[in-house]
Design a protein around this motif. Structure first.
Motif, PDB file in Angstrom:
ATOM      1  N   TRP A  65       6.788  -1.127 -36.800  1.00  0.00           N
ATOM      2  CA  TRP A  65       7.133  -1.903 -37.994  1.00  0.00           C
ATOM      3  C   TRP A  65       7.033  -3.417 -37.784  1.00  0.00           C
ATOM      4  O   TRP A  65       7.523  -4.178 -38.608  1.00  0.00           O
ATOM      5  CB  TRP A  65       8.559  -1.548 -38.435  1.00  0.00           C
ATOM      6  CG  TRP A  65       8.686  -0.138 -38.890  1.00  0.00           C
ATOM      7  CD1 TRP A  65       8.425   0.359 -40.135  1.00  0.00           C
ATOM      8  CD2 TRP A  65       9.094   0.990 -38.100  1.00  0.00           C
ATOM      9  NE1 TRP A  65       8.646   1.708 -40.185  1.00  0.00           N
ATOM     10  CE2 TRP A  65       9.061   2.132 -38.945  1.00  0.00           C
ATOM     11  CE3 TRP A  65       9.482   1.160 -36.775  1.00  0.00           C
ATOM     12  CZ2 TRP A  65       9.393   3.404 -38.497  1.00  0.00           C
ATOM     13  CZ3 TRP A  65       9.806   2.430 -36.326  1.00  0.00           C
ATOM     14  CH2 TRP A  65       9.761   3.536 -37.183  1.00  0.00           C
ATOM     15  N   ASP A  75       9.754  -6.614 -38.467  1.00  0.00           N
ATOM     16  CA  ASP A  75      10.799  -5.948 -39.250  1.00  0.00           C
ATOM     17  C   ASP A  75      11.552  -4.924 -38.394  1.00  0.00           C
ATOM     18  O   ASP A  75      12.762  -4.748 -38.541  1.00  0.00           O
ATOM     19  CB  ASP A  75      10.194  -5.251 -40.469  1.00  0.00           C
ATOM     20  CG  ASP A  75       9.731  -6.247 -41.526  1.00  0.00           C
ATOM     21  OD1 ASP A  75      10.142  -7.417 -41.454  1.00  0.00           O
ATOM     22  OD2 ASP A  75       8.952  -5.848 -42.411  1.00  0.00           O
ATOM     23  N   PHE A 125      15.470  -5.221 -37.492  1.00  0.00           N
ATOM     24  CA  PHE A 125      16.339  -4.107 -37.899  1.00  0.00           C
ATOM     25  C   PHE A 125      17.295  -3.745 -36.760  1.00  0.00           C
ATOM     26  O   PHE A 125      18.493  -3.564 -36.974  1.00  0.00           O
ATOM     27  CB  PHE A 125      15.479  -2.895 -38.282  1.00  0.00           C
ATOM     28  CG  PHE A 125      16.251  -1.766 -38.899  1.00  0.00           C
ATOM     29  CD1 PHE A 125      17.026  -0.911 -38.122  1.00  0.00           C
ATOM     30  CD2 PHE A 125      16.192  -1.541 -40.271  1.00  0.00           C
ATOM     31  CE1 PHE A 125      17.729   0.134 -38.701  1.00  0.00           C
ATOM     32  CE2 PHE A 125      16.898  -0.503 -40.850  1.00  0.00           C
ATOM     33  CZ  PHE A 125      17.666   0.333 -40.071  1.00  0.00           C
ATOM     34  N   THR A 155      14.788  -4.182 -46.259  1.00  0.00           N
ATOM     35  CA  THR A 155      13.721  -3.195 -46.196  1.00  0.00           C
ATOM     36  C   THR A 155      13.961  -2.166 -47.284  1.00  0.00           C
ATOM     37  O   THR A 155      14.911  -2.283 -48.064  1.00  0.00           O
ATOM     38  CB  THR A 155      13.683  -2.528 -44.810  1.00  0.00           C
ATOM     39  OG1 THR A 155      12.569  -1.659 -44.727  1.00  0.00           O
ATOM     40  CG2 THR A 155      14.957  -1.739 -44.532  1.00  0.00           C
ATOM     41  N   ASP A 156      13.116  -1.161 -47.376  1.00  0.00           N
ATOM     42  CA  ASP A 156      13.344  -0.100 -48.354  1.00  0.00           C
ATOM     43  C   ASP A 156      14.025   1.081 -47.677  1.00  0.00           C
ATOM     44  O   ASP A 156      14.073   1.170 -46.442  1.00  0.00           O
ATOM     45  CB  ASP A 156      12.028   0.338 -48.993  1.00  0.00           C
ATOM     46  CG  ASP A 156      11.002   0.772 -47.959  1.00  0.00           C
ATOM     47  OD1 ASP A 156      11.103   1.896 -47.452  1.00  0.00           O
ATOM     48  OD2 ASP A 156      10.104  -0.042 -47.643  1.00  0.00           O
ATOM     49  N   THR A 184      11.940   3.240 -45.163  1.00  0.00           N
ATOM     50  CA  THR A 184      11.732   2.589 -43.864  1.00  0.00           C
ATOM     51  C   THR A 184      13.005   2.645 -43.027  1.00  0.00           C
ATOM     52  O   THR A 184      12.960   2.925 -41.821  1.00  0.00           O
ATOM     53  CB  THR A 184      11.304   1.125 -44.065  1.00  0.00           C
ATOM     54  OG1 THR A 184      10.075   1.085 -44.787  1.00  0.00           O
ATOM     55  CG2 THR A 184      11.122   0.422 -42.733  1.00  0.00           C
TER      56      THR A 184
END
Length: 282
Positions: free
Chosen positions: A29, A32, A36, A69-70, A73
């Protein structure tokens, strides 16, 4: 009035060497994935008990929003972290609870300075006798070890622990302080932030003489954080001023510029001194 039994943290060790966790997350990713992982560790640090419950829609939505993020994900990354042993796989899959044992283990230095013990894995009684996921040593600290829950039960005197094991005596309570409730709440914030935790009674007397309001309390705590990166005395605990001495000297009013007390400013970027259990990743 006794001090609150706090189970949150304002820091965690961030090991800067390359690690498999960071590599895999970045490979999948990009930045990101990296963000995270460390934002998740920060969230666990400031969550009471060092776990985060995603079982409710509201809490899950907050986590997704925090990570920017969504949901798909976030699910993919958390599933990977569970498979790698970075978070407890059983708690995540069965209860949607995020628990990182290695993070809690590596906060042992902080909890050794508190009357409050480090938190234990949620629902450990239900999972006792089952193996915990074991991952490689991570950015958060030591690996998750087998048998952690059963040892925790022995410490609490649980009869399901070792046969004949006597329960450990509860921690000795401190004498009531002379601070008012408001003063004590503000002092607790300072005490948690100050790296040398010795002679708390003298520190409380010094705090009572200052009697800071919320604004001054914030200023004092911010000065402590600056000292941990800018004052050479804060590099080692034995050279760090006692909290009472630091308060009585009104050292939060000092200017921490290019040089400090005749020496050049030193220290790392976070002022953290890792505990003995902090190990390099293989």
């Amino acid at each position: 009035m006794g001090r609150p039994r706090k189970q949150t943290a304002e820091y965690f060790p961030h090991y800067v060497a390359e690690s498999r966790t960071k590599f895999v997350l970045e490979d999948g990713w990009g930045n990101d994935g990296y963000a995270f992982w460390f934002k998740l560790l920060e969230l666990l640090c400031r969550s009471d008990g060092h776990f985060y419950d995603c079982s409710s829609a509201a809490d899950r939505r907050y986590l997704v929003a925090l990570m920017k993020t969504d949901e798909a994900t976030a699910d993919s990354i958390l599933a990977l972290l569970a498979d790698m042993g970075k978070i407890d796989a059983q708690l995540w899959k069965e209860r949607r609870i995020i628990w990182c044992q290695s993070l809690v283990d590596n906060l042992s230095y902080m909890y050794s300075k508190r009357t409050t013990p480090a938190p234990e894995k949620p629902f450990s009684e239900e999972f006792s006798g089952q193996k915990c996921g074991v991952g490689e040593e991570s950015d958060a600290g030591n690996t998750q070890s087998k048998g952690k829950e059963s040892k925790g039960e022995e410490r609490k005197g649980n009869p399901s622990g070792a046969a004949g094991a006597a329960p450990v005596k509860p921690p000795r309570r401190r004498k009531p302080t002379s601070l008012t409730k408001t003063q004590e709440e503000r002092f607790n914030r300072f005490w948690d932030a100050y790296p040398r935790k010795q002679k708390i009674g003298e520190a409380e007397k010094a705090w009572a003489k200052i009697d800071p309001d919320d604004a001054l309390t914030d200023k004092i705590i911010e000065a402590v954080r600056i000292c941990m990166t800018s004052d050479y005395r804060f590099r080692e605990e034995r050279y760090t001023p006692l909290p009472a001495s630091w308060l009585n000297g009104k050292e939060w009013q000092n200017q921490y510029g290019g040089e400090q007390n005749g020496r050049k400013k030193g220290g790392g970027t976070d002022g953290f001194r890792p505990s003995e259990g902090f190990k390099r990743e293989d």
